[in-house]
Design a protein around this motif. Sequence first.
Motif, PDB file in Angstrom:
ATOM      1  N   THR A  91       3.409   2.724 -14.352  1.00  0.00           N
ATOM      2  CA  THR A  91       3.424   1.257 -14.354  1.00  0.00           C
ATOM      3  C   THR A  91       4.223   0.764 -13.159  1.00  0.00           C
ATOM      4  O   THR A  91       5.366   1.200 -12.943  1.00  0.00           O
ATOM      5  N   VAL A  92       3.624  -0.150 -12.407  1.00  0.00           N
ATOM      6  CA  VAL A  92       4.275  -0.708 -11.216  1.00  0.00           C
ATOM      7  C   VAL A  92       4.349  -2.210 -11.383  1.00  0.00           C
ATOM      8  O   VAL A  92       3.316  -2.874 -11.595  1.00  0.00           O
ATOM      9  N   ILE A  93       5.548  -2.762 -11.294  1.00  0.00           N
ATOM     10  CA  ILE A  93       5.749  -4.216 -11.383  1.00  0.00           C
ATOM     11  C   ILE A  93       5.838  -4.774  -9.966  1.00  0.00           C
ATOM     12  O   ILE A  93       6.670  -4.329  -9.171  1.00  0.00           O
ATOM     13  N   VAL A  94       4.959  -5.751  -9.680  1.00  0.00           N
ATOM     14  CA  VAL A  94       4.909  -6.356  -8.346  1.00  0.00           C
ATOM     15  C   VAL A  94       4.928  -7.871  -8.500  1.00  0.00           C
ATOM     16  O   VAL A  94       4.594  -8.406  -9.566  1.00  0.00           O
ATOM     17  N   PRO A  95       5.313  -8.599  -7.427  1.00  0.00           N
ATOM     18  CA  PRO A  95       5.306 -10.064  -7.504  1.00  0.00           C
ATOM     19  C   PRO A  95       3.907 -10.611  -7.728  1.00  0.00           C
ATOM     20  O   PRO A  95       2.920 -10.042  -7.258  1.00  0.00           O
ATOM     21  N   GLU A  96       3.829 -11.735  -8.446  1.00  0.00           N
ATOM     22  CA  GLU A  96       2.544 -12.367  -8.733  1.00  0.00           C
ATOM     23  C   GLU A  96       1.804 -12.725  -7.445  1.00  0.00           C
ATOM     24  O   GLU A  96       0.572 -12.593  -7.355  1.00  0.00           O
ATOM     25  N   LYS A  97       2.533 -13.128  -6.411  1.00  0.00           N
ATOM     26  CA  LYS A  97       1.890 -13.544  -5.173  1.00  0.00           C
ATOM     27  C   LYS A  97       1.328 -12.371  -4.373  1.00  0.00           C
ATOM     28  O   LYS A  97       0.661 -12.570  -3.356  1.00  0.00           O
ATOM     29  N   ASN A  98       1.606 -11.142  -4.815  1.00  0.00           N
ATOM     30  CA  ASN A  98       1.021  -9.963  -4.171  1.00  0.00           C
ATOM     31  C   ASN A  98      -0.247  -9.493  -4.883  1.00  0.00           C
ATOM     32  O   ASN A  98      -0.787  -8.439  -4.553  1.00  0.00           O
ATOM     33  N   ARG A  99      -0.738 -10.290  -5.845  1.00  0.00           N
ATOM     34  CA  ARG A  99      -1.939  -9.896  -6.585  1.00  0.00           C
ATOM     35  C   ARG A  99      -3.131  -9.708  -5.629  1.00  0.00           C
ATOM     36  O   ARG A  99      -3.937  -8.797  -5.787  1.00  0.00           O
ATOM     37  N   ARG A 156       0.840  -1.207   0.000  1.00  0.00           N
ATOM     38  CA  ARG A 156       0.000   0.000   0.000  1.00  0.00           C
ATOM     39  C   ARG A 156       0.873   1.254   0.000  1.00  0.00           C
ATOM     40  O   ARG A 156       0.674   2.187  -0.796  1.00  0.00           O
ATOM     41  N   GLU A 157       1.838   1.325   0.936  1.00  0.00           N
ATOM     42  CA  GLU A 157       2.697   2.492   1.039  1.00  0.00           C
ATOM     43  C   GLU A 157       3.550   2.681  -0.217  1.00  0.00           C
ATOM     44  O   GLU A 157       3.754   3.799  -0.688  1.00  0.00           O
ATOM     45  N   LYS A 158       4.020   1.560  -0.779  1.00  0.00           N
ATOM     46  CA  LYS A 158       4.851   1.652  -1.980  1.00  0.00           C
ATOM     47  C   LYS A 158       4.039   2.149  -3.174  1.00  0.00           C
ATOM     48  O   LYS A 158       4.533   2.929  -3.997  1.00  0.00           O
ATOM     49  N   SER A 159       2.783   1.703  -3.250  1.00  0.00           N
ATOM     50  CA  SER A 159       1.934   2.148  -4.364  1.00  0.00           C
ATOM     51  C   SER A 159       1.646   3.641  -4.253  1.00  0.00           C
ATOM     52  O   SER A 159       1.625   4.356  -5.262  1.00  0.00           O
ATOM     53  N   ILE A 160       1.418   4.120  -3.040  1.00  0.00           N
ATOM     54  CA  ILE A 160       1.186   5.560  -2.843  1.00  0.00           C
ATOM     55  C   ILE A 160       2.415   6.353  -3.269  1.00  0.00           C
ATOM     56  O   ILE A 160       2.315   7.390  -3.932  1.00  0.00           O
ATOM     57  N   LYS A 185      -6.103   3.993  -8.955  1.00  0.00           N
ATOM     58  CA  LYS A 185      -6.501   4.800 -10.102  1.00  0.00           C
ATOM     59  C   LYS A 185      -5.253   5.394 -10.785  1.00  0.00           C
ATOM     60  O   LYS A 185      -4.358   5.917 -10.129  1.00  0.00           O
ATOM     61  N   ASP A 186      -5.222   5.274 -12.120  1.00  0.00           N
ATOM     62  CA  ASP A 186      -4.117   5.783 -12.949  1.00  0.00           C
ATOM     63  C   ASP A 186      -2.823   4.991 -12.787  1.00  0.00           C
ATOM     64  O   ASP A 186      -1.768   5.412 -13.271  1.00  0.00           O
ATOM     65  N   LEU A 187      -2.874   3.868 -12.091  1.00  0.00           N
ATOM     66  CA  LEU A 187      -1.703   3.003 -11.966  1.00  0.00           C
ATOM     67  C   LEU A 187      -1.962   1.688 -12.686  1.00  0.00           C
ATOM     68  O   LEU A 187      -3.026   1.079 -12.533  1.00  0.00           O
ATOM     69  N   LYS A 188      -0.985   1.226 -13.455  1.00  0.00           N
ATOM     70  CA  LYS A 188      -1.065  -0.063 -14.116  1.00  0.00           C
ATOM     71  C   LYS A 188      -0.141  -1.038 -13.393  1.00  0.00           C
ATOM     72  O   LYS A 188       1.062  -0.790 -13.270  1.00  0.00           O
TER      73      LYS A 188
END
Length: 779
Positions: free
Chosen positions: A730-738, A717-721, A750-753
């Motif tokens: 565009t934010v690349i994250v681990p599959e297990k964090n889906r 959450r904090e990293k996405s903010i 919103k506005d983040l892929k």
Amino acid sequence: MSDINCRMPAVALRGLVCLPDMILHFDVSRKKSIAALEAAMVKDQMVFLVAQKDPDEEDPKQEDLYTAGAMAKVKQIVKMPENMVRVVAEGKFRAELDEMISVSPYLLTDVIIHDREEKVENENEAEAMRRVLEEIVQKFIDAGAKFGPEITRQMEQAEDIVKLTNQLCANMPMRWQDRQTLAEKMDFRERYEELCRIMEKEYDVLLINQDIQNKVKSRLEKNQRDYVLREQMKLIREELGDDMQSEIDEYEKKLEELKAPDVVKEKLEKEISRFKASAGNSAETGVLRTYIDTLFEMPWSKTSRDNKNIDKAAKILREDHYGLEKVKERILEFLSVRLLTKKGDSPILCLVGPPGTGKTSIARSIARALNKKYVRISLGGVHDEAEIRGHRRTYIGAMPGRIASGLSHAGVKNPVMLLDEIDKVSTDYKGDTFSALLEVLDSEQNSKFRDNYLELPLDLSDVLFIATANSLSTIPRPLLDRMEIIEINTYTQNEKLHIAKEHLIEKQMKANGIKAKQLTISDKAIEDIILYYTRESGVRGLERCLGDICRKTARMILQDGKKNVKVTEKNLEHFLGTKKYDYEMANAKNEIGIVRGLAWTSVGGDTLSIEVNVMPGKGKFELTGHLGDVMKESAMAAISYIRSVSDQFNIDREFFEKNDIHIHIPEGAVPKDGPSAGVTMATAMLSAITGTPVRADVAMTGEITLRGRVLPIGGLREKSIAAKVAGIHTVIVPEKNRRDIKELDKEITKDLKFVYASTMADILPVALESMPKAQAANS
């Protein structure tokens, strides 16, 4: 030396007699006496001290005074309140009043001073006289007289019989009239005989007094003796203002009216009986009084009526806090269960989150929503188990523990009790404080919690416990298992904006005396405060900045006569000064060897630019930027992965032996560590080695293994903010964090892929501007 006639001031003593070698302390209040002392101090400090025949006479004449007195030297005069003077004088010579010269402004007298030398020539006679006095004094000592050691010391130090006689005349306990009689004996032998007679008489009186007391004591029967003692105690207490009987009556009345379990009433009845039997001025009485008062103050059966209107509770929670939907939902669930079951076990909630996110104020709002009493217990730094369980009554200064004291303060047995900063409890040689909390927070045990001071079971099952903590890492697992963890996450920029507009601005304006029409703060100004003047997870710093604006506004209203102050993004620096923080925005263009990573910090999320340079050398691998051990290991794993797949990217096998690789993360003064930068460093190194640019609008987070797998991370959450604030798309994250992404608010996503990666092969096509040629050929 012969007798001397002289004129000097005199002070009339009431109920006192001064003799040679005697230190006399007395108070003077008559103006004539004070004037006489002042006259003596001006001259040679000598004054004639003579006793009045009638101590009640206010204005004595010559006929009202005795003839024999003493010449004394005034050693000290101290002025006291209410025109009182305290005097210390030392008797020097015997003297007789010859004539009263005047009575105004002070007594002026002609006196005859007897300064002759007194001595017993016959040594055998002197020794016999000494032995007689020693025998009489020894009889006093054997009879239990309290002056024994002092008189004995004087007798040992006396140089001759005359000196000893004078000291006994001055210091032996006797009536002042008898001491006056000794003063009138100018001849030593007459004075000695009179002293022996008076001492024999006083000894006889002492024996008779003791005999009477013994006879009275032996004749009193038990009931009469108890009655007399009680009456004496009653009189003493009345004189001291300690009416113990009324206290006992009040305790017994309270006991009849008390609604409490039988075991509590039995304990109170027993303690009141002990209090009744104890002495009024003994130390035990005070201990018993405090203990009984504490038991009466405890809410054994008193409860408050809970709010039964769920809609009202929901409204209060909405008014007090913006967001925090999970917390509000859990409280409404608790209230619903309580209404359906009429009882229900009180949950133990633990609110965990960064400082300033409103954990303590949430507990206060919960109490208001449920219409419960609110008690806050700060546990930060508590290291003594007795702070929780209470001290045993055998210790001096014993008192109940904080839990029992909190219940007593609330006045009911079902309050909301906030255990603030539970993660900051410590343990030392005084006991394990965490273990003491286990009994408090275990719903299976706390119905019979036992405080060491109360020595009675205390029912805590109706208490709604709410704990707060900044981190769960320091809380032992057994204690965590007894609590329901609710995380209070970092506020988003929009949430902070709403909190400021709906709560903080109004609060600070009220605290600083600003009316609604006198201050206006634009939304853009608030956003700039959040971005450029605070860096935090909560809103504590934001509230301080708003307080600064309100204080400067107050000064402008009073000093400059402003009617209305408007704060905008343009004049914000006038109120708060230059910007304190600046967010590193996304790079303007794609670059080789620079990748944007995401990090979690104690004050929220942040972005990190990881830079890699490749240069000719001898295969040296260098890491800088104040990195922790975990990040160093991630870098080693990343370079090992790249070397293992170098053939796929057409990298020469001797490349790593002929070139040096330097990884750097800016802001070297700030420590950095955590298992989430592996993929970022791998991508940056691969970009630098192959010369492929990295997309500037991409950020990533995740840990890497030697085989290129991507492991899950925390703090998403904090990293996405942070990514959104920095302008990343565009934010690349681990599959297990889906699954974690699904729980994020739409405001954040919103506005983040989001791109989900299981291996490095999922990351490289998204992060790099183009795939290396060798890779394209192989695919």
